[in-house]
Design a protein around this motif. Structure first.
Motif, PDB file in Angstrom:
ATOM      1  N   LEU A 291      -2.440   6.447  -5.686  1.00 19.77           N
ATOM      2  CA  LEU A 291      -2.232   7.614  -6.774  1.00 19.77           C
ATOM      3  C   LEU A 291      -0.986   7.384  -7.669  1.00 19.77           C
ATOM      4  O   LEU A 291      -0.051   6.818  -7.228  1.00 19.77           O
ATOM      5  CB  LEU A 291      -1.934   8.801  -5.653  1.00 19.77           C
ATOM      6  N   VAL A 292      -1.132   7.799  -8.722  1.00 20.82           N
ATOM      7  CA  VAL A 292      -0.146   7.842  -9.767  1.00 20.82           C
ATOM      8  C   VAL A 292       0.094   9.384 -10.341  1.00 20.82           C
ATOM      9  O   VAL A 292      -0.713   9.671 -11.091  1.00 20.82           O
ATOM     10  CB  VAL A 292      -0.301   6.937 -10.903  1.00 20.82           C
ATOM     11  N   ARG A 355      -1.314   4.655  -0.954  1.00 20.24           N
ATOM     12  CA  ARG A 355      -0.045   4.415  -1.699  1.00 20.24           C
ATOM     13  C   ARG A 355       0.071   5.500  -2.755  1.00 20.24           C
ATOM     14  O   ARG A 355      -0.886   5.884  -3.204  1.00 20.24           O
ATOM     15  CB  ARG A 355      -0.048   2.880  -2.343  1.00 20.24           C
ATOM     16  N   ALA A 356       1.375   5.878  -3.047  1.00 21.65           N
ATOM     17  CA  ALA A 356       1.439   6.982  -3.941  1.00 21.65           C
ATOM     18  C   ALA A 356       2.678   6.354  -4.950  1.00 21.65           C
ATOM     19  O   ALA A 356       3.504   5.965  -4.230  1.00 21.65           O
ATOM     20  CB  ALA A 356       1.712   8.178  -3.323  1.00 21.65           C
ATOM     21  N   HIS A 357       2.642   6.675  -6.153  1.00 17.40           N
ATOM     22  CA  HIS A 357       3.555   6.421  -7.065  1.00 17.40           C
ATOM     23  C   HIS A 357       3.733   7.367  -7.934  1.00 17.40           C
ATOM     24  O   HIS A 357       2.994   8.525  -8.158  1.00 17.40           O
ATOM     25  CB  HIS A 357       3.183   5.173  -8.128  1.00 17.40           C
ATOM     26  N   PHE A 358       5.130   7.585  -8.404  1.00 16.49           N
ATOM     27  CA  PHE A 358       5.610   8.734  -9.206  1.00 16.49           C
ATOM     28  C   PHE A 358       6.210   8.252 -10.484  1.00 16.49           C
ATOM     29  O   PHE A 358       7.258   7.715 -10.491  1.00 16.49           O
ATOM     30  CB  PHE A 358       6.832   9.439  -8.448  1.00 16.49           C
ATOM     31  N   TYR A 386       4.660   5.820   0.226  1.00 17.00           N
ATOM     32  CA  TYR A 386       4.268   6.995  -0.384  1.00 17.00           C
ATOM     33  C   TYR A 386       5.150   7.696  -1.312  1.00 17.00           C
ATOM     34  O   TYR A 386       5.149   8.527  -1.707  1.00 17.00           O
ATOM     35  CB  TYR A 386       3.984   7.991   0.671  1.00 17.00           C
ATOM     36  N   SER A 387       6.486   6.816  -1.516  1.00 22.06           N
ATOM     37  CA  SER A 387       7.319   7.447  -2.547  1.00 22.06           C
ATOM     38  C   SER A 387       8.019   6.391  -3.276  1.00 22.06           C
ATOM     39  O   SER A 387       9.271   6.086  -3.451  1.00 22.06           O
ATOM     40  CB  SER A 387       8.581   8.098  -1.589  1.00 22.06           C
ATOM     41  N   THR A 388       7.205   5.622  -3.880  1.00 19.65           N
ATOM     42  CA  THR A 388       7.686   4.719  -5.011  1.00 19.65           C
ATOM     43  C   THR A 388       7.860   5.266  -6.291  1.00 19.65           C
ATOM     44  O   THR A 388       6.861   5.727  -7.073  1.00 19.65           O
ATOM     45  CB  THR A 388       6.432   3.525  -5.179  1.00 19.65           C
TER      46      THR A 388
END
Length: 424
Positions: A291-292, A355-358, A386-388
């Motif tokens: 996710l982005v 995986r999640a990206h911000f 989960y907090s990249t």
């Protein structure tokens, strides 16, 4: 009650919450995202079905389809009407129709993601309070009960019942906050209120019978990463000019909070929408099943363009039906799924992704936690990154990330007139 409701046992946390609320007319389920709040609410509905005629379940519009799917999965012996907060506040016709619909003798109203009803000046909050007057039972569901300060608790408890805290706003502020004063360099006096620790235990004792709070323990590795990306020369120039112009205006206005809010908003937008940064993020996430999350539509589009066709994209311009199709595609297409916070931070179950990206930091830490929880849910068995956080080289991103976990940090920065020159 459906066979699926009876066949699948509740988790330990769900059992404990059910035991606490089974005999209460009101309750607040402050359970971290992914712990099955919706299923537990349906279990409570089934438990008191003989005393209910109907249920009104209000939630963010982006979540309503998920709730309806949960109701279809677990079943309900009582009719459940699902409604979006946005619809409730924006449609006068729907409001009048719903107000007539709740004129029935035995009603339960559910405020899902109750962070949406914390502002007494908003139409959705005042309308939810009005609907609550017609209900015998009330339930709030939330994973982050305290996103700003102790006023969040007051608003949610008052929605359940004004008898829980049993005090008006003026007395509440006097009891649970302390008055702070400071005179700035121009001789102007600033007054604000900060939460006091003196009576917090008293407040906790008042609300404890009506609150169940639990955090999700997955037993998998949860990693945290931060990546700094370069910006273009054009963006650096625009950022510096905007910063200097606004800071001069801030000084001329004798420290106006409005001016500084505007400054921060402009700087975050400039930093997030830089083409070089977005291309660098696209390179970092390319080929990942992830996710982005993006703050801005332009930011999302720049990343998507850099990825080419190897991505999925969902934002507020997509209809609910189109969103569902794209979310289903994300189960099999191992490409980045680009989301805006508005449609991706609440209610979705995306645990098939680990995986999640911000793409850029947000002032709203609670929303970041909500977004991360789309993959951090019961049933997740994969290691999670989960907090990249992807940051620009500009000071505003560093400032937000450093301070975002501190409640009310931005307001305190302004109230104390801290000179932001060295931080931006």
């Amino acid at each position: 009650m459906s066979s699926s409701m009876t066949d699948a046992p509740l988790t330990g946390a769900q059992e404990a919450a059910f035991a606490q609320f089974a005999r209460l007319r009101v309750g607040a389920l402050f359970m971290e995202q992914g712990m099955g709040k919706s299923r537990l609410a349906l279990h409570l509905i089934a438990h008191r079905a003989a005393k209910l005629d109907a249920v009104l379940w209000v939630a963010p519009c982006s979540v309503t389809a998920t709730i309806e799917a949960e109701i279809a999965r677990w079943g309900s012996p009582v009719p459940v009407r699902v409604l979006g907060y946005e619809t409730l506040s924006q449609s006068g016709r729907t409001w009048l129709e719903v107000l007539q619909w709740v004129q029935r003798p035995r009603l339960l109203v559910v405020a899902d993601e109750s962070i949406f009803i914390k502002n007494l000046k908003s139409k959705r909050t005042t309308r939810m309070y009005e609907l609550r007057k017609h209900a015998d039972y009330a339930l709030v569901l939330n994973g982050t009960p305290l996103t700003r300060d102790l006023w969040d608790i007051k608003r949610q408890m008052d929605f359940l019942s004004p008898k829980i805290i049993a005090t008006d706003d003026r007395a509440y502020r006097k009891r649970y906050f302390r008055e702070c004063r400071v005179v700035d360099q121009w001789g102007s006096e600033r007054i604000w209120y900060e939460a006091s620790t003196i009576n917090v235990e008293h407040l906790r004792s008042l609300i404890a019978p009506y609150v169940f709070e639990a955090r999700l323990q997955l037993g998998v590795t949860q990693l945290d990463a931060h990546t700094v990306h370069p910006s273009s020369a054009k963006t650096r120039t625009e950022y510096e000019q905007t910063r200097d112009e606004f800071l001069q205006e801030w000084n001329d206005s004798q420290g106006s909070e409005i001016v500084l809010y505007q400054l921060f908003s402009h700087l975050t937008r400039i930093a997030a929408n830089d083409p070089v940064k977005c291309a660098s993020i696209a390179e970092a996430v390319a080929g990942q099943h992830c996710l982005v999350f993006c703050n801005y539509l332009r930011e999302q589009r720049l990343i998507a363009d850099a990825l080419g066709e190897a991505h999925l994209l969902v934002n507020g311009e997509h209809s609910p039906a189109d969103r569902d199709i794209l979310f289903q595609r994300s189960r099999t297409e191992r490409v980045p799924l680009l989301l805006t916070y508005g449609v991706g931070a609440f209610g979705l179950n995306l645990q098939h992704i680990a995986r999640a990206h911000f793409a850029s930091p947000t002032f709203d830490y609670g929303r970041t936690i909500q977004a991360a929880s789309r993959i951090r849910r019961i049933g997740q068995a994969s290691d999670i990154i989960y907090s990249t956080h992807h940051l620009s080289e500009h000071g505003i991103d560093q400032m937000i990330l450093k301070n975002s976990q501190r409640k009310d940090w931005l307001a305190q920065l302004m109230r104390r007139s801290i000179d932001p020159n060295g931080q931006l």
